[in-house]
Design a protein around this motif. Structure first.
Motif, PDB file in Angstrom:
ATOM      1  N   GLU A   1      12.874  14.113 -17.710  1.00 32.17           N
ATOM      2  CA  GLU A   1      11.476  13.793 -17.986  1.00 32.17           C
ATOM      3  C   GLU A   1      10.909  14.686 -19.085  1.00 32.17           C
ATOM      4  O   GLU A   1      10.112  14.231 -19.908  1.00 32.17           O
ATOM      5  N   TRP A   2      11.349  15.944 -19.113  1.00 32.29           N
ATOM      6  CA  TRP A   2      10.865  16.828 -20.165  1.00 32.29           C
ATOM      7  C   TRP A   2      11.426  16.391 -21.523  1.00 32.29           C
ATOM      8  O   TRP A   2      10.723  16.434 -22.541  1.00 32.29           O
ATOM      9  N   LEU A   3      12.670  15.953 -21.551  1.00 30.04           N
ATOM     10  CA  LEU A   3      13.252  15.442 -22.788  1.00 30.04           C
ATOM     11  C   LEU A   3      12.444  14.241 -23.303  1.00 30.04           C
ATOM     12  O   LEU A   3      12.157  14.135 -24.504  1.00 30.04           O
ATOM     13  N   ILE A   4      12.041  13.360 -22.401  1.00 30.78           N
ATOM     14  CA  ILE A   4      11.201  12.223 -22.781  1.00 30.78           C
ATOM     15  C   ILE A   4       9.848  12.710 -23.303  1.00 30.78           C
ATOM     16  O   ILE A   4       9.333  12.198 -24.306  1.00 30.78           O
ATOM     17  N   ALA A   5       9.283  13.728 -22.655  1.00 38.11           N
ATOM     18  CA  ALA A   5       7.998  14.277 -23.098  1.00 38.11           C
ATOM     19  C   ALA A   5       8.088  14.837 -24.518  1.00 38.11           C
ATOM     20  O   ALA A   5       7.096  14.840 -25.254  1.00 38.11           O
ATOM     21  N   LEU A   6       9.290  15.296 -24.914  1.00 33.56           N
ATOM     22  CA  LEU A   6       9.503  15.812 -26.271  1.00 33.56           C
ATOM     23  C   LEU A   6       9.939  14.709 -27.249  1.00 33.56           C
ATOM     24  O   LEU A   6      10.447  15.003 -28.328  1.00 33.56           O
TER      25      LEU A   6
END
Length: 155
Positions: free
Chosen positions: A59-64
């Motif tokens: 999810e953090w990768l998607i946020a970036l």
């Protein structure tokens, strides 16, 4: 595009955490012998923790603005954690030692992520890497203690 190297580490973690979850699951399924009643349900907790890390990382990768691997094929092609065939020829201590190997690899990958995110000044991701690395190091200590060994995290 920001945080290119950090996003590459995040996606590597997606593949490797997925693989680690499966290795823990295999340990759970192929376990026999002393401490079975204690260790079998403990593997469920280990899987939950790794799956939670996978969710945070993805999810953090998607946020970036990244795109996490999302197929079994992608996971298998990109993981660097060695698997074993599902056979009954390994003892529980051997399987736990194999888990330690996987956790040590993740520890090193998180450390690499800490360093890369520092260079790219992505301190939010660095904070995530630090927290998850700490959890991995605790897991190494716990499994090593079960195996009658020192954690050897500082080596």
């Amino acid at each position: 595009m920001k945080y290119t190297k950090t996003k590459a580490v995040l996606n590597q973690l997606v593949a490797d955490l997925s693989q680690m979850s499966m290795i823990i699951h295999q340990t759970h399924w192929y376990m026999r012998g002393p401490n079975f009643l204690k260790l079998h349900p403990l593997m469920d907790e280990f899987m939950e923790e790794i799956d939670s890390q996978l969710d945070v990382i993805s999810e953090w990768l998607i946020a970036l603005d990244g795109s996490p691997y999302s197929t079994l094929k992608e996971m298998a092609e990109n993981t660097k954690i060695q698997d074993w065939p599902g056979e009954w020829d390994k003892t529980t201590p051997e399987r736990l030692a194999h888990l330690v190997d996987g956790y040590r690899y993740l520890e090193d990958l998180y450390q690499h992520g800490i360093e890369v995110s520092d260079v790219e000044k992505d301190f939010s991701t660095q904070d995530i890497f630090i927290g998850l690395k700490t959890a991995i190091e605790k897991k190494i200590w716990m499994i090593q203690a079960e195996l009658g060994s020192a954690p050897e995290i500082d080596e």
